[in-house]
Design an enzyme around this catalytic site. Structure first.
Site, PDB file in Angstrom:
ATOM      1  N   HIS A  61      41.761  -5.937 -24.528  1.00 22.27           N
ATOM      2  CA  HIS A  61      41.973  -7.389 -24.450  1.00 22.27           C
ATOM      3  C   HIS A  61      41.803  -7.870 -25.883  1.00 22.27           C
ATOM      4  O   HIS A  61      40.676  -8.094 -26.345  1.00 22.27           O
ATOM      5  CB  HIS A  61      40.940  -8.071 -23.553  1.00 22.27           C
ATOM      6  N   GLN A  64      39.389 -10.614 -27.317  1.00 20.36           N
ATOM      7  CA  GLN A  64      37.935 -10.438 -27.224  1.00 20.36           C
ATOM      8  C   GLN A  64      37.338  -9.878 -28.520  1.00 20.36           C
ATOM      9  O   GLN A  64      36.125  -9.966 -28.731  1.00 20.36           O
ATOM     10  CB  GLN A  64      37.578  -9.569 -26.018  1.00 20.36           C
ATOM     11  N   ARG A  92      30.817 -12.951 -18.981  1.00 19.24           N
ATOM     12  CA  ARG A  92      32.148 -13.470 -18.655  1.00 19.24           C
ATOM     13  C   ARG A  92      32.203 -14.986 -18.865  1.00 19.24           C
ATOM     14  O   ARG A  92      33.214 -15.515 -19.337  1.00 19.24           O
ATOM     15  CB  ARG A  92      32.516 -13.108 -17.211  1.00 19.24           C
ATOM     16  N   HIS A 282      38.234   1.407 -15.460  1.00 17.99           N
ATOM     17  CA  HIS A 282      36.803   1.564 -15.152  1.00 17.99           C
ATOM     18  C   HIS A 282      36.617   2.549 -13.990  1.00 17.99           C
ATOM     19  O   HIS A 282      36.207   3.662 -14.215  1.00 17.99           O
ATOM     20  CB  HIS A 282      36.091   0.235 -14.879  1.00 17.99           C
ATOM     21  N   ASP A 333      38.682  -1.808 -24.810  1.00 20.88           N
ATOM     22  CA  ASP A 333      38.423  -2.925 -23.903  1.00 20.88           C
ATOM     23  C   ASP A 333      37.952  -4.196 -24.619  1.00 20.88           C
ATOM     24  O   ASP A 333      38.767  -4.941 -25.143  1.00 20.88           O
ATOM     25  CB  ASP A 333      37.413  -2.447 -22.839  1.00 20.88           C
TER      26      ASP A 333
HETATM   27 ZN   LIG Z   1      39.197  -5.031 -19.175  1.00 22.75          ZN
END
Ligand SMILES: [Zn+2]
Length: 468
Positions: A61, A64, A92, A282, A333
């Site tokens: 992502h 991020q 989150r 995951h 990630d």
């Molecule tokens: Zn993710």
């Protein structure tokens, strides 16, 4: 691009280490021949050290990266409850606050910096799981594909291969729970997602990127949206990849059990056509039967060891999954770390800590842990990317790394020992002499030609985002 050749004393081929290997690629950046047991010639450049296949990063992502490192403080009072305090879910909330401020320019600046960092760290392609589609009010941009196109442009600037996975996001929880206000930038109905895929297809083709789809998770996509969107994707391209977050958190497993009566991976395997086109990101929390079924499905488990550690997700039980020949690969990630070596090392160390043993993921075929991890992560990453990036073999893209055999850390070591040292005992990126994608040298001795410019734009974009 132009055709090229390289002679390597040691090269890690899909079947293992080979000696005196001549690598040749064509003007399209695709390997034409890989010939072990060749004779060195003055006409062919000599690799500075062992040659490794470039690593696909199967889960990113990009935005991020802009707040990586900025959530390592207590944001929730622990109170008297030892199970309280910060968690994936409080992280989150902070992540959503950041996502709500993102502009197209900021996304492109952050992604360009990230992709330059990925190349410097040994990743030669990336699967971008992209979900911030709309403006800050939740309205589509004049061009619905605005944010996706910024990511494609960032990949092009950096020179990294890309699989673009626009995310379908529709609900806030199992049972069709309505989306929250702070999820407004992510939302698309199934028809709008199909229109976005159709708009992106020619752009991806022009850049040589692969287009797929990412239904975000079972909590964010109801059964109907999942079935229809996957069918629409495969009507466009029958072999396109599908990625989904699954079983990352125990709460997600509990909510799925409460809503459906079964666990998330079990539900997905029962209700979706899961096969080698799928990547289950995951898949941390699986029982014995889910693990067996996933391994036999041919789908890829997308493991993100440093992010899973950072977020307190849990440990993927790798030994029984790998023993059943389950496919897997690695992703960075949330980008708390951007390093192939650190990702693989953390994967093995999680198993060691849990089992109180060493060299857990070595195998009968590969006594060296790093050999097995590197080769399987490349194979799984290539399957998840749905691009020809499966290593040093004819027909695959000429994406590869050259270790620096002159560096004191690696000097005098053969290929297997050099790779083991690179994964388990090197510090930073200074032991990489070259990183190439499609035969083109993107990084030489740790330096990417865009890094100063990309770094400055990143710092300016982040300063603006944090100031708002
Ligand atoms: Zn993710």
């Amino acid at each position: 691009m132009s055709a090229g050749q390289l002679f390597a004393a040691h090269a890690l081929l899909p079947e293992g280490w080979a000696h005196d290997v001549l690598l040749e690629w064509d003007a399209q950046g695709v390997f034409t021949t890989i010939t072990p047991g060749s004779i060195a010639s003055a006409a062919v450049p000599l690799a500075a050290g062992a040659v490794l296949p470039g690593m696909p990063n199967l889960h990113s992502h990009a935005f991020q990266r802009g707040f990586a490192g900025l959530t390592e403080y207590r944001s929730v009072s622990q109170g008297d409850d030892p199970a309280g305090g910060d968690s994936f879910w409080s992280w989150r909330t902070l992540m959503y606050r950041f996502a709500l401020r993102l502009s197209p320019d900021a996304l492109e600046a952050i992604a360009t910096q990230l992709y330059v960092e990925m190349l410097r760290a040994g990743y030669t392609s990336v699967c971008e799981f992209h979900y911030v589609h709309h403006d800050a009010d939740g309205k589509p941009y004049a061009d619905r594909a605005e944010m996706s196109l910024r990511l494609l442009r960032a990949a092009q600037t950096a020179g990294i291969g890309m699989t673009l996975l626009p995310v379908l996001y529709q609900t806030a929880g199992f049972g069709g729970k309505p989306a929250q206000h702070d999820q407004r930038r992510f939302l698309n109905d199934t028809d709008a997602m199909q229109a976005l895929l159709e708009r992106l297809a020619p752009h991806c083709a022009a850049y040589g990127a692969r287009l797929g789809l990412a239904p975000h998770s079972l909590r964010a996509v109801p059964h109907d949206g999942l079935a229809r969107s996957v069918a629409a994707l495969h009507a466009l391209d029958a072999t396109a990849p599908v990625h989904i977050h699954i079983a990352e958190q125990q709460k997600e497993v509990d909510d799925c059990l409460a809503s459906t009566g079964v666990r998330p991976v079990e539900w997905l395997l029962d209700h979706a056509p899961v096969d080698q086109r799928w990547c289950l990101v995951h898949a941390t929390h699986m029982d014995w039967d889910e693990r067996r079924r996933l391994a036999h499905s041919g789908a890829v488990a997308g493991i993100c060891p440093t992010t899973e550690a950072n977020l307190g997700d849990g440990v993927f039980e790798a030994a029984p999954y790998l023993a059943q020949n389950g496919w897997w690969g690695i992703g960075s990630d949330s980008h708390a770390s951007v390093s192939v070596a650190e990702e693989l090392r953390t994967f093995e160390y999680g198993q060691r800590l849990g089992l109180q043993r060493r060299n857990v993921l070595a195998s009968e075929t590969h006594a060296q842990v790093a050999d097995r991890l590197w080769l399987e992560a490349v194979a799984g990453g290539a399957r998840a990317a749905a691009r020809p990036v499966a290593g040093l073999a004819a027909g695959q893209r000429a994406d590869f790394l050259v270790l620096d055999g002159q560096h004191p850390t690696l000097a005098g070591l053969d290929g297997a020992r050099a790779l083991a040292t690179y994964v388990f005992a090197s510090h930073g990126h200074e032991t990489l002499a070259e990183v190439r994608t499609g035969g083109v040298c993107r990084v030489r001795h740790g330096v990417h030609p865009q890094q100063a410019d990309a770094g400055q734009r990143f710092a300016e974009a982040r300063a603006r985002l944090l100031a708002d």
